[in-house]
Design a protein around this motif. Structure first.
Motif, PDB file in Angstrom:
ATOM      1  N   ARG A 158       0.837  -1.649   0.608  1.00 26.82           N
ATOM      2  CA  ARG A 158       0.253   0.106  -0.426  1.00 26.82           C
ATOM      3  C   ARG A 158       0.669   1.267   0.300  1.00 26.82           C
ATOM      4  O   ARG A 158       1.994   1.262   0.648  1.00 26.82           O
ATOM      5  CB  ARG A 158      -1.117   0.129   1.335  1.00 26.82           C
ATOM      6  N   SER A 159       0.620   2.301  -0.517  1.00 29.54           N
ATOM      7  CA  SER A 159       1.404   3.378  -0.975  1.00 29.54           C
ATOM      8  C   SER A 159       1.616   4.256   0.602  1.00 29.54           C
ATOM      9  O   SER A 159       2.674   4.985   1.204  1.00 29.54           O
ATOM     10  CB  SER A 159       0.203   4.608  -1.601  1.00 29.54           C
ATOM     11  N   SER A 160       0.363   3.406   1.701  1.00 32.82           N
ATOM     12  CA  SER A 160       0.527   4.058   3.095  1.00 32.82           C
ATOM     13  C   SER A 160       1.295   3.518   3.874  1.00 32.82           C
ATOM     14  O   SER A 160       1.020   3.485   5.232  1.00 32.82           O
ATOM     15  CB  SER A 160      -1.061   4.835   3.600  1.00 32.82           C
ATOM     16  N   SER A 161       2.133   2.605   3.787  1.00 28.08           N
ATOM     17  CA  SER A 161       2.512   1.451   4.900  1.00 28.08           C
ATOM     18  C   SER A 161       3.278   2.586   5.470  1.00 28.08           C
ATOM     19  O   SER A 161       4.103   3.006   4.409  1.00 28.08           O
ATOM     20  CB  SER A 161       3.286   0.702   3.083  1.00 28.08           C
ATOM     21  N   GLN A 162       3.938   1.467   6.431  1.00 31.81           N
ATOM     22  CA  GLN A 162       4.592   2.388   7.442  1.00 31.81           C
ATOM     23  C   GLN A 162       6.398   1.890   7.070  1.00 31.81           C
ATOM     24  O   GLN A 162       7.186   1.609   8.256  1.00 31.81           O
ATOM     25  CB  GLN A 162       4.333   2.169   8.770  1.00 31.81           C
ATOM     26  N   HIS A 163       6.155   0.363   6.443  1.00 33.26           N
ATOM     27  CA  HIS A 163       7.957   0.462   5.793  1.00 33.26           C
ATOM     28  C   HIS A 163       8.077   0.801   4.730  1.00 33.26           C
ATOM     29  O   HIS A 163       9.509   0.821   4.947  1.00 33.26           O
ATOM     30  CB  HIS A 163       7.545  -1.137   4.496  1.00 33.26           C
ATOM     31  N   ILE A 164       7.604   1.939   4.082  1.00 27.67           N
ATOM     32  CA  ILE A 164       8.040   3.041   3.653  1.00 27.67           C
ATOM     33  C   ILE A 164       8.738   4.439   4.210  1.00 27.67           C
ATOM     34  O   ILE A 164      10.055   4.846   4.092  1.00 27.67           O
ATOM     35  CB  ILE A 164       6.872   3.728   2.605  1.00 27.67           C
ATOM     36  N   LEU A 165       8.486   4.389   5.961  1.00 24.05           N
ATOM     37  CA  LEU A 165       9.307   5.253   6.566  1.00 24.05           C
ATOM     38  C   LEU A 165      10.328   4.697   7.660  1.00 24.05           C
ATOM     39  O   LEU A 165      10.328   5.097   8.160  1.00 24.05           O
ATOM     40  CB  LEU A 165       7.923   5.580   6.861  1.00 24.05           C
ATOM     41  N   GLY A 166      10.434   3.102   7.600  1.00 25.68           N
ATOM     42  CA  GLY A 166      11.109   2.691   8.519  1.00 25.68           C
ATOM     43  C   GLY A 166      10.397   2.216   9.490  1.00 25.68           C
ATOM     44  O   GLY A 166      11.000   2.298  10.955  1.00 25.68           O
TER      45      GLY A 166
END
Length: 122
Positions: free
Chosen positions: A72-80
């Motif tokens: 998902r574009s809101s994934s917390q993976h993207i934020l680390g």
């Protein structure tokens, strides 16, 4: 580079998909700082699970990698701020989640995904 006592940056950024598709999965400095907070949370998880090794299957994902894996574009993976993991020497993902829900660890989400791993975010 260690993010915490037991967790290295490489564990958080390794991706077979990124390697196969030539995707750069290098976090910026601000993301690394957030990943240190996530690694600290994982240290608490590790302690709660009897100090057994945690195997990270997915940590940080660059936006390109996240898109490639269908995240998902809101994934917390993207934020680390999120990690998918197992701890086979402790038990099943469901057993891990039950233990963490009953603990005092402060997390944002803890979910069993596809009956195969635990997703946790801080």
């Amino acid at each position: 580079m260690y993010l915490s006592t037991n967790f290295q940056l490489d564990e958080f950024t390794h991706s077979q998909t990124a390697s196969r598709q030539g995707i750069d999965n290098t976090p910026d400095a601000a993301t690394i700082e957030r990943m240190k907070v996530t690694a600290y949370g994982l240290e608490l998880v590790r302690k709660e699970l009897g100090n057994k090794p945690i195997l990270i299957s997915s940590g940080y994902r660059s936006p390109a990698l996240n898109a490639a894996v269908g995240g998902r574009s809101s994934s917390q993976h993207i934020l680390g701020q999120a990690v998918d993991f197992t701890c086979p020497t402790f038990g099943t993902p469901a057993e891990i989640v039950r233990r963490l829900v009953d603990s005092d660890i402060q997390f944002d989400q803890v979910i069993v995904e596809f009956s195969r791993w635990v997703h946790i975010s801080f």
